[in-house]
Write an enzyme that holds these catalytic residues in place. Structure first.
Site, PDB file in Angstrom:
ATOM      1  N   ILE A 155       0.844  -1.200   0.000  1.00 47.07           N
ATOM      2  CA  ILE A 155       0.000   0.000   0.000  1.00 47.07           C
ATOM      3  C   ILE A 155       0.881   1.253   0.000  1.00 47.07           C
ATOM      4  O   ILE A 155       0.635   2.200  -0.756  1.00 47.07           O
ATOM      5  CB  ILE A 155      -0.966  -0.022   1.212  1.00 47.07           C
ATOM      6  CG1 ILE A 155      -1.957  -1.184   1.051  1.00 47.07           C
ATOM      7  CG2 ILE A 155      -1.703   1.317   1.346  1.00 47.07           C
ATOM      8  CD1 ILE A 155      -2.854  -1.420   2.243  1.00 47.07           C
ATOM      9  N   ILE A 230      -4.045   5.442   7.535  1.00 42.63           N
ATOM     10  CA  ILE A 230      -4.970   4.491   6.888  1.00 42.63           C
ATOM     11  C   ILE A 230      -4.593   3.062   7.298  1.00 42.63           C
ATOM     12  O   ILE A 230      -5.035   2.101   6.673  1.00 42.63           O
ATOM     13  CB  ILE A 230      -4.946   4.618   5.340  1.00 42.63           C
ATOM     14  CG1 ILE A 230      -3.532   4.673   4.781  1.00 42.63           C
ATOM     15  CG2 ILE A 230      -5.700   5.855   4.880  1.00 42.63           C
ATOM     16  CD1 ILE A 230      -2.814   3.393   4.658  1.00 42.63           C
ATOM     17  N   ALA A 231      -3.777   2.936   8.368  1.00 40.38           N
ATOM     18  CA  ALA A 231      -3.249   1.618   8.742  1.00 40.38           C
ATOM     19  C   ALA A 231      -4.106   0.971   9.833  1.00 40.38           C
ATOM     20  O   ALA A 231      -5.098   0.301   9.539  1.00 40.38           O
ATOM     21  CB  ALA A 231      -1.806   1.777   9.185  1.00 40.38           C
ATOM     22  N   ARG A 232      -3.770   1.223  11.070  1.00 36.57           N
ATOM     23  CA  ARG A 232      -4.529   0.743  12.215  1.00 36.57           C
ATOM     24  C   ARG A 232      -4.446   1.806  13.299  1.00 36.57           C
ATOM     25  O   ARG A 232      -3.400   2.436  13.475  1.00 36.57           O
ATOM     26  CB  ARG A 232      -3.951  -0.570  12.760  1.00 36.57           C
ATOM     27  CG  ARG A 232      -4.258  -1.790  11.930  1.00 36.57           C
ATOM     28  CD  ARG A 232      -5.739  -2.177  12.033  1.00 36.57           C
ATOM     29  NE  ARG A 232      -6.058  -3.382  11.291  1.00 36.57           N
ATOM     30  CZ  ARG A 232      -6.518  -3.400  10.037  1.00 36.57           C
ATOM     31  NH1 ARG A 232      -6.701  -2.278   9.378  1.00 36.57           N
ATOM     32  NH2 ARG A 232      -6.810  -4.546   9.452  1.00 36.57           N
ATOM     33  N   GLU A 261     -12.594   1.207  17.289  1.00 39.80           N
ATOM     34  CA  GLU A 261     -13.658   1.402  16.288  1.00 39.80           C
ATOM     35  C   GLU A 261     -14.925   0.666  16.680  1.00 39.80           C
ATOM     36  O   GLU A 261     -14.833  -0.419  17.237  1.00 39.80           O
ATOM     37  CB  GLU A 261     -13.160   0.902  14.918  1.00 39.80           C
ATOM     38  CG  GLU A 261     -11.974   1.719  14.442  1.00 39.80           C
ATOM     39  CD  GLU A 261     -11.328   1.153  13.186  1.00 39.80           C
ATOM     40  OE1 GLU A 261     -11.885   0.210  12.597  1.00 39.80           O
ATOM     41  OE2 GLU A 261     -10.277   1.662  12.803  1.00 39.80           O
ATOM     42  N   HIS A 279     -13.173   3.870   8.691  1.00 38.62           N
ATOM     43  CA  HIS A 279     -12.404   2.696   8.248  1.00 38.62           C
ATOM     44  C   HIS A 279     -12.948   2.185   6.908  1.00 38.62           C
ATOM     45  O   HIS A 279     -13.489   1.074   6.823  1.00 38.62           O
ATOM     46  CB  HIS A 279     -12.429   1.579   9.301  1.00 38.62           C
ATOM     47  CG  HIS A 279     -11.333   0.572   9.095  1.00 38.62           C
ATOM     48  ND1 HIS A 279     -10.776  -0.140  10.118  1.00 38.62           N
ATOM     49  CD2 HIS A 279     -10.671   0.153   7.973  1.00 38.62           C
ATOM     50  CE1 HIS A 279      -9.830  -0.955   9.645  1.00 38.62           C
ATOM     51  NE2 HIS A 279      -9.764  -0.784   8.338  1.00 38.62           N
TER      52      HIS A 279
HETATM   53  C1  DGY Z   1      -7.658  -4.480   5.904  1.00 41.78           C
HETATM   54  O1  DGY Z   1      -7.757  -5.179   4.912  1.00 41.78           O
HETATM   55  O2  DGY Z   1      -6.886  -4.741   6.812  1.00 41.78           O
HETATM   56  C2  DGY Z   1      -8.539  -3.287   5.959  1.00 41.78           C
HETATM   57  O3  DGY Z   1      -8.067  -2.345   6.846  1.00 41.78           O
HETATM   58  C3  DGY Z   1      -9.914  -3.729   6.368  1.00 41.78           C
HETATM   59  O4  DGY Z   1      -9.915  -4.078   7.700  1.00 41.78           O
END
Ligand code: DGY
Length: 312
Positions: A155, A230-232, A261, A279
């Site tokens: 990504i 956009i990760a965690r 979340e 998310h």
């Molecule tokens: C993933 O694929 O990890 C996305 O963040 C969906 O949870």
């Protein structure tokens, strides 16, 4: 011929749920009144799991399935699946690798553009009728700015390509430099934060990255710096982030993921220097279909050939 028994841990989509039921004998875990008792009574003989990255596989479920051979997850995040235990038991684990990089990178760039150019805030401004009273304040240029990437996996590499289209200068931080990579590797995360205009977090979640974006990293990013995640949620010290945003010790943040979340810290809701998303990185019709097709294909391939197509 008897069909393979699989445990589906959560609803995935009407189409995939139907396809799974057509191909396998599916036990729907989330509909059980007493999931623990159900696993004791019916766990033996279940050979596969279908789940999502957001739910993963709870440890109690993994432990209760002695005949489990394969886990197929919708998503690429493996932070909620105990890969070490799975490996030790010879359980194959598959994710939706190769399906969602474009859409997650698109969302990352949307958040970069939105938080720096204040698109969502401007939209609220126009809708509230405030344009008739005053000009919208100036925003921050994106083109040609410095983008620091935390993580240069699949990504991250697509984000870097997108950012190149905005003439951005790119450096990245990761544990080891990526081979044959045109971008400068910065081994010191605080130095990367100090250097960049926007720090984009695209690293895997889990124990190895918990709290990586610490109060010190945010301080290094500074009052002119933006953060996009956009990760965690777990990758960021969320308490430190909230106070840095409230006290304007960083310029702003675009966040698609959160520590708990779907609960978002209350203090963020009223801030105009924050763009909040639920998310939704992979949440397009096209990408979700590709991800869901792969959940099914991985299970089918495993039961036919003994391997998964896209292993973790
Ligand atoms: C993933 O694929 O990890 C996305 O963040 C969906 O949870």
């Amino acid at each position: 011929m008897s069909r393979h028994r699989i445990l589906q841990l959560c609803p995935l989509s009407p189409v995939l749920d139907r396809s799974l039921s057509e191909c396998f004998e599916v036990q729907a875990w989330w509909t059980q009144d007493d999931p623990a008792a159900f696993l004791v009574a019916a766990g033996a003989g279940i050979g596969g799991i279908a789940t999502s990255a957001q739910l993963g596989v709870p440890g109690a479920v993994l432990d209760a399935l002695p005949d489990l051979k394969v886990i197929s997850s919708r998503g690429v995040g493996m932070d909620k699946i105990d890969l070490d235990s799975a490996r030790a038991r010879g359980i194959a684990v598959a994710g939706s690798f190769g399906t969602l990089d474009d859409c997650v990178a698109d969302l990352a760039m949307s958040l970069v553009l939105d938080v720096m150019r204040q698109v969502s805030a401007a939209d609220r401004y126009v809708r509230a009728g405030r344009w008739t009273q005053a000009r919208f304040p100036l925003t921050t240029r994106v083109s040609g700015k410095r983008l620091g990437l935390v993580g240069l996996g699949q990504i991250g590499q697509v984000i870097a390509r997108r950012a190149g289209g905005f003439d951005m200068e790119i450096r990245y931080h990761s544990r080891r430099p990526v081979a044959d990579c045109a971008f400068m590797h910065e081994p010191d995360l605080q130095a990367l934060a100090r250097w960049c205009d926007v720090l984009v977090v695209a690293v895997s979640g889990g124990a190895g990255t918990r709290g990586l974006i610490s109060a010190e990293v945010l301080e290094a990013l500074g009052p002119q710096g933006y953060l996009v995640n956009i990760a965690r949620g777990s990758v960021i010290d969320e308490t430190a982030l909230v106070s840095a945003l409230v006290e304007r010790r960083i310029a702003g943040a675009g966040l698609d993921v959160f520590a708990d979340e779907p609960n978002v810290p209350q203090a963020l809701l009223s801030l105009d220097n924050v763009v909040l998303a639920p998310h939704m990185g992979s949440g397009t019709h096209e990408t979700r279909k590709a991800m869901e097709d792969l959940v099914l294909a991985n299970l089918q391939h495993f039961f036919e050939a003994g391997t998964v197509l896209t292993p973790a």
